[in-house]
Structures are given as C-alpha cells and as structure tokens.
Design a protein around this motif. Structure first.
Motif, short mmCIF file in Angstrom:
data_model
loop_
_atom_site.label_atom_id
_atom_site.label_comp_id
_atom_site.label_asym_id
_atom_site.label_seq_id
_atom_site.Cartn_x
_atom_site.Cartn_y
_atom_site.Cartn_z
N LYS A 44 0.87 -1.17 0.00
CA LYS A 44 0.00 0.00 0.00
C LYS A 44 0.90 1.22 0.00
CE LYS A 44 -4.02 1.92 2.39
NZ LYS A 44 -4.45 2.60 1.19
N SER A 45 0.78 2.03 -1.04
CA SER A 45 1.59 3.25 -1.10
C SER A 45 0.77 4.38 -0.50
CB SER A 45 1.94 3.57 -2.55
OG SER A 45 0.78 4.05 -3.22
N GLU A 46 1.32 5.58 -0.55
CA GLU A 46 0.61 6.76 -0.07
C GLU A 46 -0.66 7.01 -0.90
OE1 GLU A 46 1.94 11.36 0.19
OE2 GLU A 46 3.55 9.88 0.03
N TYR A 47 -0.69 6.48 -2.14
CA TYR A 47 -1.77 6.81 -3.07
C TYR A 47 -2.72 5.67 -3.38
CZ TYR A 47 1.15 10.82 -3.71
OH TYR A 47 1.89 11.94 -3.47
N GLN A 48 -2.22 4.41 -3.32
CA GLN A 48 -3.05 3.31 -3.81
C GLN A 48 -2.53 1.96 -3.34
OE1 GLN A 48 -2.82 4.39 -7.94
NE2 GLN A 48 -0.60 4.45 -7.89
N LEU A 64 -3.60 -1.82 -9.71
CA LEU A 64 -3.62 -0.67 -8.78
C LEU A 64 -5.05 -0.47 -8.31
CD1 LEU A 64 -1.38 1.90 -10.74
CD2 LEU A 64 -0.68 0.34 -8.91
N GLU A 123 5.54 10.77 -12.56
CA GLU A 123 4.67 9.72 -12.00
C GLU A 123 4.48 10.04 -10.52
OE1 GLU A 123 3.00 6.54 -12.60
OE2 GLU A 123 2.67 6.83 -10.46
N ASP A 125 3.54 8.04 -8.05
CA ASP A 125 3.71 6.97 -7.07
C ASP A 125 5.01 6.19 -7.31
OD1 ASP A 125 3.42 4.94 -5.26
OD2 ASP A 125 1.34 4.49 -5.81
N LYS A 126 5.99 6.43 -6.43
CA LYS A 126 7.30 5.77 -6.60
C LYS A 126 7.18 4.24 -6.50
CE LYS A 126 12.09 5.99 -5.01
NZ LYS A 126 12.25 4.59 -4.63
N ASP A 154 3.02 14.95 -8.59
CA ASP A 154 1.72 15.08 -9.26
C ASP A 154 1.91 15.76 -10.61
OD1 ASP A 154 -0.96 15.40 -9.86
OD2 ASP A 154 -1.11 17.25 -8.70
N PRO A 180 -6.01 9.21 -7.65
CA PRO A 180 -5.06 10.29 -7.92
C PRO A 180 -5.13 10.85 -9.35
CG PRO A 180 -3.91 8.17 -7.69
CD PRO A 180 -5.33 7.95 -7.28
#
Ligand code: SAM
Length: 306
Positions: A44-48, A64, A123, A125-126, A154, A180
């Motif tokens: 789980k990343s910060e975004y998804q 994702l 991008e 999401d790293k 972003d 996002p």
C-alpha cells in the motif's frame, strides 16, 4: 457435482477461489477475471494499493486499487499505440513529457524515436516505478535510456512549473479518473498541457472505453475542442484485459503547423541497434495507425457532434 461445477460439461460457475475479478463502480455489473497462479507482491503506497500476480494465461499482471494496469501479454497493444499515434504524427519530436506511466512502457516506446533528445516523466507513485523495475523488466527497460529524467510527483503540479512551449508531445498514461488521476481528466489540466506544448505540438491521453464511458469521453472531447485549436481526434485499440476489451485515446494538437493524426508522417525508427534491448514492435504499424481513427457509428455520432 458440487454447486459450482459440472464435470461432464466442464462448466464452472463464475465465483471461483483462485481467480482475480476486476470489480469496480467504473463498470458496474461486469467483471473480467483472470486465473491467479501466485501473488507476487502486495503493498500500500501513499496513493493506492499495489499488487502483482502471476496469471496462468497473460503472464505477470500489475493491479492498482483493484484495477488491471497491464499484463505482460497485451501491454504492447496499449503502450505502442498511446506512444506512436502522437509521435508518428509529427516530424522530428525532440522533447517529450510523459505523465503517469510509472511502469516505464511508454518510455520504452518513446525511446525508439531517435529524433527525441529529452524525455521527462512525472509519476505520482514511486512504488509503481519500483515494483515495475522488480517484476516487469521488459517494460521498465524504458528507464535505462539516458534521455529519460524521472520526476516523482503530481502531474498537475509538474505542469504548472513548465515554461510555455516546452514540449513537442505530451503523453498522459493515467489510471482511471477515480483516485489520484481524477484531475488528469479535467479542463484546467488540459489548459496546462496546451500551454506546455509548442505551436503544433501534440497531446495523447488515455481516454477510456467507448462501450463503458461515453459520458467521460464526451466531456473530454468538449474540453479539448475548446482548448486545442489544431486537430482533435479520438482513436482506439484493443486490449483484452482492460474492461470491455478496448481503450481509447484523445489526440489533440495546438494551433500552429497543422497535424493530420490519421496520416502518419514520421515512421518509428527501424534502426535495430537502437531497439536491441526493447525487441521489435509487436502491435503498431502504419495501417493500424490509420485504422485506429475509424469509429463505430454510435461513437462517431457522439464524438463528431461535440
Ligand atoms: N499503461 C497502463 C495503463 O494505462 O493502464 C498503466 C497505467 S499507469 C501504471 C498509470 C499511472 O498513473 C499510475 O502509475 C498512477 O500512479 C499514475 N498517476 C495517477 N495519477 C497521477 C497524477 N496525478 N500525476 C502523475 N501520475 C499519476
């Protein structure tokens, strides 16, 4: 016989453990499924939510937030088209921006063009970049090109800082407009893209499915016709593992030297040495380029009336 299978007919009902089903409010009432051999990554990343699994028929799959982004077997149909439709439509593209596309597949395709001098990719999401490098080396190979500069952030914020007229082409390889990527489908974003392009520069953006999302496509067309004063065209391709099996692209050019998207002027480089690490093109050719702009009547009616 149990409740969900019949040995004589081979029939198996649709709710089966060991299968991934792509269930989303973006396509209510339907869900494409793939048989899972093994789950390779879940995070789980910060975004998804990010997942990779080995499927039995499409190779490895990147997911994702429960939505398939690519499979090893059919990613060529998406990456080659989203890249070469715009880049083969203008002579000598030099500066290219990719927004989203963290898997690196669009970069792999952009780098087939020897005229290109610099590619920025933004991008958000790293984790997508890292996971792709680990599990999809034939896709992430795009990052190995020395012309590529990766920016984690972003896409909207990135564009705000870009001087006017910087790019020959902007390619938006986004996820769906829930999460996002939502802003990447809105009018202020398209205004920023137009400003970042040189006169006669081109945009190609992921523009959903004619079977599922005609209302989203309509909004994109209306916005793009207001903002891009060159050409505005919708094209599509087949990707079996995307919902409804097809996906479209909005192609736009800014005012300036005319761009005729339907008649490519700049063939992809056939220079083998340049493409050694990437393998040959699997999907794109000049006939399929022209054919991608032929629309079924129901879609043509809506898109041309806007
Ligand atoms: N080629 C596949 C396709 O189009 O289905 C893959 C899509 S690609 C992995 C979509 C990427 O867009 C994701 O990695 C996601 O993190 C990224 N993304 C979403 N919103 C973004 C934003 N606002 N700025 C930059 N990247 C964004």
């Amino acid at each position: 016989n149990n409740n969900n299978s019949n040995k004589e007919t081979g029939y198996i009902s649709s709710v089966i453990p060991g299968w991934f089903s792509e269930i989303s409010p973006m396509w209510p009432g339907e869900a494409h499924s793939l048989k899972v051999e093994k789950i390779l990554f879940q995070g789980k990343s910060e975004y998804q939510n990010v997942m990779v699994f080995q499927s039995s028929t499409y190779g490895k799959v990147l997911v994702l937030d429960g939505v398939i982004q690519l499979t090893e077997r059919d990613e060529c149909a998406y990456q080659e088209m989203i890249t070469h439709l715009p880049l083969c439509s203008i002579p000598n593209p030099k500066k290219v921006l990719v927004i989203g596309g963290g898997d690196g597949g669009v970069l792999r395709e952009v780098s087939r063009h020897s005229s290109v001098e610099h590619v920025d990719i933004c991008e958000i999401d790293k984790m997508v970049v890292d996971v792709s490098k680990q599990f999809f080396p034939d896709v992430a190979v795009g990052y190995e090109d020395p012309r590529v500069a990766l920016h984690i952030g972003d896409g909207v914020a990135f564009l705000k800082a870009v001087p006017a007229g910087t790019y020959d082409a902007v390619i938006v390889d986004s996820s769906d407009p829930i999460g996002p990527a939502q802003e990447l489908f809105e009018k202020p974003f398209f205004e920023l893209v137009a400003k970042a392009l040189r006169p006669g520069g081109v945009l190609c953006t992921q523009a959903e499915s004619i079977w599922l999302h005609m209302h989203i496509i309509e909004d994109i067309v209306v916005n793009c016709r207001q903002i891009f004063k060159g050409s505005v065209n919708y094209a599509w391709t087949t990707v079996p593992t995307y919902p409804s099996g097809v996906i479209g692209f909005m192609l736009c050019s800014t005012e300036g030297p005319a761009v005729d998207f339907k008649h490519p002027v700049n063939p992809v480089d056939a220079d083998e040495s340049h493409c050694k690490s990437k393998g040959p093109l699997k999907f794109y050719n000049k006939e399929i380029h022209a054919a991608a702009f032929c629309l079924p009547s129901f879609a043509k009616k809506v898109i041309e009336s806007k």
